[in-house]
Design an enzyme around this catalytic site. Sequence first.
Site, PDB file in Angstrom:
ATOM      1  N   HIS A   1       0.849  -1.207   0.000  1.00 56.07           N
ATOM      2  CA  HIS A   1       0.000   0.000   0.000  1.00 56.07           C
ATOM      3  C   HIS A   1       0.881   1.253   0.000  1.00 56.07           C
ATOM      4  O   HIS A   1       0.697   2.152  -0.810  1.00 56.07           O
ATOM      5  CB  HIS A   1      -0.900   0.029   1.233  1.00 56.07           C
TER       6      HIS A   1
ATOM      7  N   HIS B   1       1.590   5.095  -2.517  1.00 57.99           N
ATOM      8  CA  HIS B   1       1.959   6.481  -2.190  1.00 57.99           C
ATOM      9  C   HIS B   1       3.217   6.985  -2.896  1.00 57.99           C
ATOM     10  O   HIS B   1       3.317   8.161  -3.226  1.00 57.99           O
ATOM     11  CB  HIS B   1       2.219   6.600  -0.683  1.00 57.99           C
TER      12      HIS B   1
ATOM     13  N   GLU C   1      -5.279   9.667   0.081  1.00 54.11           N
ATOM     14  CA  GLU C   1      -5.672   8.249   0.141  1.00 54.11           C
ATOM     15  C   GLU C   1      -6.734   7.893  -0.904  1.00 54.11           C
ATOM     16  O   GLU C   1      -6.637   6.828  -1.521  1.00 54.11           O
ATOM     17  CB  GLU C   1      -6.186   7.901   1.544  1.00 54.11           C
TER      18      GLU C   1
ATOM     19  N   SER D   1      -3.888   1.113  -4.831  1.00 53.13           N
ATOM     20  CA  SER D   1      -3.338  -0.164  -4.347  1.00 53.13           C
ATOM     21  C   SER D   1      -4.447  -1.204  -4.135  1.00 53.13           C
ATOM     22  O   SER D   1      -4.188  -2.296  -3.629  1.00 53.13           O
ATOM     23  CB  SER D   1      -2.582   0.060  -3.031  1.00 53.13           C
TER      24      SER D   1
HETATM   25  N1  HBI Z   1       1.074   6.245  10.131  1.00 56.01           N
HETATM   26  N2  HBI Z   1       2.677   4.914   9.130  1.00 56.01           N
HETATM   27  C1  HBI Z   1       1.591   5.702   9.020  1.00 56.01           C
HETATM   28  N3  HBI Z   1       1.048   5.913   7.801  1.00 56.01           N
HETATM   29  C2  HBI Z   1      -0.045   6.692   7.644  1.00 56.01           C
HETATM   30  O1  HBI Z   1      -0.536   6.898   6.523  1.00 56.01           O
HETATM   31  C3  HBI Z   1      -0.616   7.301   8.789  1.00 56.01           C
HETATM   32  C4  HBI Z   1      -0.019   7.056  10.033  1.00 56.01           C
HETATM   33  N4  HBI Z   1      -0.565   7.620  11.147  1.00 56.01           N
HETATM   34  C5  HBI Z   1      -1.702   8.501  11.094  1.00 56.01           C
HETATM   35  C6  HBI Z   1      -2.269   8.662   9.731  1.00 56.01           C
HETATM   36  N5  HBI Z   1      -1.714   8.103   8.659  1.00 56.01           N
HETATM   37  C7  HBI Z   1      -3.519   9.456   9.494  1.00 56.01           C
HETATM   38  O2  HBI Z   1      -4.259   9.601  10.690  1.00 56.01           O
HETATM   39  C8  HBI Z   1      -3.174  10.828   8.936  1.00 56.01           C
HETATM   40  O3  HBI Z   1      -4.335  11.473   8.482  1.00 56.01           O
HETATM   41  C9  HBI Z   1      -2.544  11.659   9.975  1.00 56.01           C
HETATM   42 FE    FE Z   2      -1.851   5.374   2.936  1.00 54.81          FE
END
Ligand code: HBI
Ligand code: FE
Length: 274
Positions: A136, A141, A182, A201
């Site tokens: 993913h 990304h 996303e 993804s």
């Molecule tokens: N942590 N590793 C990781 N990847 C993410 O996409 C991610 C996260 N923590 C919080 C988060 N995304 C979402 O809550 C964001 O909107 C902040």
């Molecule tokens: Fe993501």
Amino acid sequence: MAVQPAVYGASERPPRGDYTRARDDYTCAQDWAAYTAQDHDTYHRLYLRQSAQLPGLASEAFIAALPLLGAKERIPRFDDVNERLYRATRWQLVAVPGLIPEVPFFRLLAARKFPVTDWIRRPEEFEYIVEPDVFHDLFGHVPLLFNPVLADYMQRYGEGGLKAARLGACEMLARLYWYTIEFGLIREAAGLRAYGAGILSSHGELPYSVRSPEPQRLPLSLERAMRTRYKIDSYQQTYFVIDGFEQLFDLTAQDFEPLYARLRGLPEFAAGAG
Ligand code: HBI
Ligand code: FE
């Protein structure tokens, strides 16, 4: 220091990753030698199936950048991708054991470091996995981090996240991330296409998001996106459409503080509300 893993969304599922090996900033080393032949095969099969599905459904910018991930027969070494990525937009991938709390996440984005989960789903999870894995994060990304405009938007998002955390507005800002990075759609010359990582993804959601008559598709508005709840374990019922990545970057020019204050007093929209 054993860091406490984040809990993504409402579920209290124990996180998959091993957070005991994470540093204070939640990053860890990508233990590439630890991947099994089965892990590489899972990545390869996911890559082949998803890349074959992209024409006519995925943003042209995504399709053009995908080969920059390098190897597809094996899980790429993040250091290998970083040689190309840093040269292109000064971003770099950092390995993390999985989802991390919002403020450390925002801090990494603000420093042009993208956290990539370093484990991959099990074969029996091939069709679907709720928590983001390396496929993913890497496939979904990373290609668009090679796009200079989106790369700058991601850093601005991280900076905005640190401010939102101080204002207690993370939930509103998380919705903007959700409905753009996303699950965002973009109108390109050839037609409607997906640019969100959660869509790109996903074998099922990619055609659904672009072609199905079921979901509603609204022009992206900061206010509407920030007031619209989302579900993390089903296809989206609402998608937001942009006309170009510049539109995302331009959104970040304004000061969100007055917007947060105004939205706090307004009712929210359910995920599929008209
Ligand atoms: N942590 N590793 C990781 N990847 C993410 O996409 C991610 C996260 N923590 C919080 C988060 N995304 C979402 O809550 C964001 O909107 C902040
Ligand atoms: Fe993501």
